[in-house]
Motif scaffolding. Structure first.
Motif, short mmCIF file in Angstrom:
data_model
loop_
_atom_site.label_atom_id
_atom_site.label_comp_id
_atom_site.label_asym_id
_atom_site.label_seq_id
_atom_site.Cartn_x
_atom_site.Cartn_y
_atom_site.Cartn_z
N UNK A 1 -11.23 34.89 53.92
CA UNK A 1 -11.22 35.11 52.59
C UNK A 1 -11.89 34.07 51.57
N UNK A 2 -12.65 35.05 50.94
CA UNK A 2 -13.65 34.06 49.63
C UNK A 2 -12.70 33.35 48.74
N UNK A 3 -13.05 32.16 49.00
CA UNK A 3 -11.85 31.60 47.82
C UNK A 3 -11.89 31.81 46.18
N UNK A 4 -12.95 32.01 45.67
CA UNK A 4 -12.81 32.63 44.49
C UNK A 4 -11.85 33.65 44.25
N UNK A 5 -12.13 34.71 44.64
CA UNK A 5 -11.89 35.82 43.99
C UNK A 5 -11.24 37.14 45.53
N UNK A 6 -11.17 35.99 46.71
CA UNK A 6 -9.93 36.66 47.73
C UNK A 6 -10.65 37.76 48.36
N UNK A 7 -11.94 38.79 48.08
CA UNK A 7 -12.33 39.36 49.06
C UNK A 7 -12.22 38.89 50.74
N UNK A 8 -12.19 39.44 51.84
CA UNK A 8 -12.26 39.31 52.83
C UNK A 8 -13.57 39.52 53.81
N UNK A 9 -14.53 38.72 54.31
CA UNK A 9 -15.13 39.42 54.85
C UNK A 9 -15.09 39.38 56.17
N UNK A 10 -15.46 40.00 56.91
CA UNK A 10 -15.69 40.32 58.77
C UNK A 10 -16.68 39.12 59.18
N UNK A 11 -16.71 38.53 60.01
CA UNK A 11 -17.42 37.45 60.54
C UNK A 11 -18.41 38.41 61.18
N UNK A 12 -18.15 39.36 61.95
CA UNK A 12 -18.81 39.89 62.99
C UNK A 12 -19.94 41.05 62.68
N UNK A 13 -19.48 41.15 61.97
CA UNK A 13 -20.25 42.21 60.96
C UNK A 13 -20.61 41.73 59.58
N UNK A 14 -20.46 41.04 58.51
CA UNK A 14 -20.54 40.59 56.92
C UNK A 14 -19.98 41.37 56.45
N UNK A 15 -19.07 42.47 56.41
CA UNK A 15 -18.82 44.00 55.98
C UNK A 15 -17.86 43.09 55.33
N UNK A 16 -17.51 43.60 53.63
CA UNK A 16 -16.49 42.86 53.27
C UNK A 16 -15.23 43.95 53.41
N UNK A 17 -14.36 42.99 53.29
CA UNK A 17 -12.99 44.30 53.94
C UNK A 17 -12.50 44.48 53.07
N UNK A 18 -12.22 43.97 51.83
CA UNK A 18 -11.24 43.65 50.14
C UNK A 18 -11.89 44.02 49.47
N UNK A 19 -12.12 44.13 48.50
CA UNK A 19 -12.36 43.97 46.86
C UNK A 19 -12.33 42.44 45.91
N UNK A 20 -13.33 42.19 45.35
CA UNK A 20 -14.48 42.96 44.32
C UNK A 20 -15.16 42.65 45.33
N UNK A 21 -15.38 42.33 45.94
CA UNK A 21 -17.00 42.19 47.59
C UNK A 21 -17.09 43.61 47.47
N UNK A 22 -18.20 43.71 47.51
CA UNK A 22 -18.31 45.41 47.94
C UNK A 22 -19.90 45.58 49.18
N UNK A 23 -20.64 43.91 48.79
CA UNK A 23 -22.42 44.01 49.68
C UNK A 23 -21.49 43.27 50.55
N UNK A 24 -22.18 43.67 51.76
CA UNK A 24 -22.38 42.32 52.71
C UNK A 24 -22.75 41.35 52.92
N UNK A 25 -22.13 40.39 53.72
CA UNK A 25 -22.41 38.95 53.82
C UNK A 25 -23.96 39.29 54.86
N UNK A 26 -25.03 38.43 54.56
CA UNK A 26 -26.18 38.64 55.98
C UNK A 26 -24.93 37.87 57.54
N UNK A 27 -24.95 38.45 57.88
CA UNK A 27 -25.18 37.97 59.53
C UNK A 27 -25.69 36.91 60.41
#
Ligand code: FES
Length: 110
Positions: A64-90
């Motif tokens: 879970x991002x410490x700033x706005x709370x988006x969660x990212x799947x560590x296996x895929x880098x995909x965001x699981x919740x807003x406000x982030x909508x772009x993935x992070x690279x794995x």
């Protein structure tokens, strides 16, 4: 794909913890989930926040991002919740003789 870079001892990142490492100038967050290591871009895809400082959820294998709370799947880098909508690279990560090594995915930045 870039070459493997040694980033430290695997024992330095216990289960449920994270570390920020530098891989050839790229900040990478490395996580230990039940002995399995994951590596993603440390910088959130939404703004300038460090994911290694976020809340790790081992059950969901997400951070879970410490700033706005988006969660990212560590296996895929995909965001699981807003406000982030772009993935992070794995990135590839493995343990060789007790040493963690990471290879940064040189693909397109999110
Ligand atoms: S900086 Fe990560 S969700 Fe906004």
């Amino acid at each position: 794909m870039s070459d493997w870079v040694m980033v430290g001892a695997a024992a330095d990142i216990p289960h449920g913890h994270a570390a920020l490492v530098d891989v050839d100038g790229t900040p990478v967050a490395v996580f230990n989930v039940n002995g399995q290591f994951y590596a993603v871009d440390d910088t959130c895809s939404h703004a300038e926040a460090s994911l290694s400082e976020g809340e790790l959820d081992p059950e969901a294998c997400s951070i879970e991002c410490p700033m706005h709370g988006s969660c990212f799947d560590l296996r895929t880098g995909e965001p699981l919740s807003l406000p982030a909508y772009d993935p992070v690279r794995v990135h590839r990560v493995e343990v060789v003789d007790g040493t963690l090594r990471v290879a940064v995915d040189a693909g397109a930045m999110p």
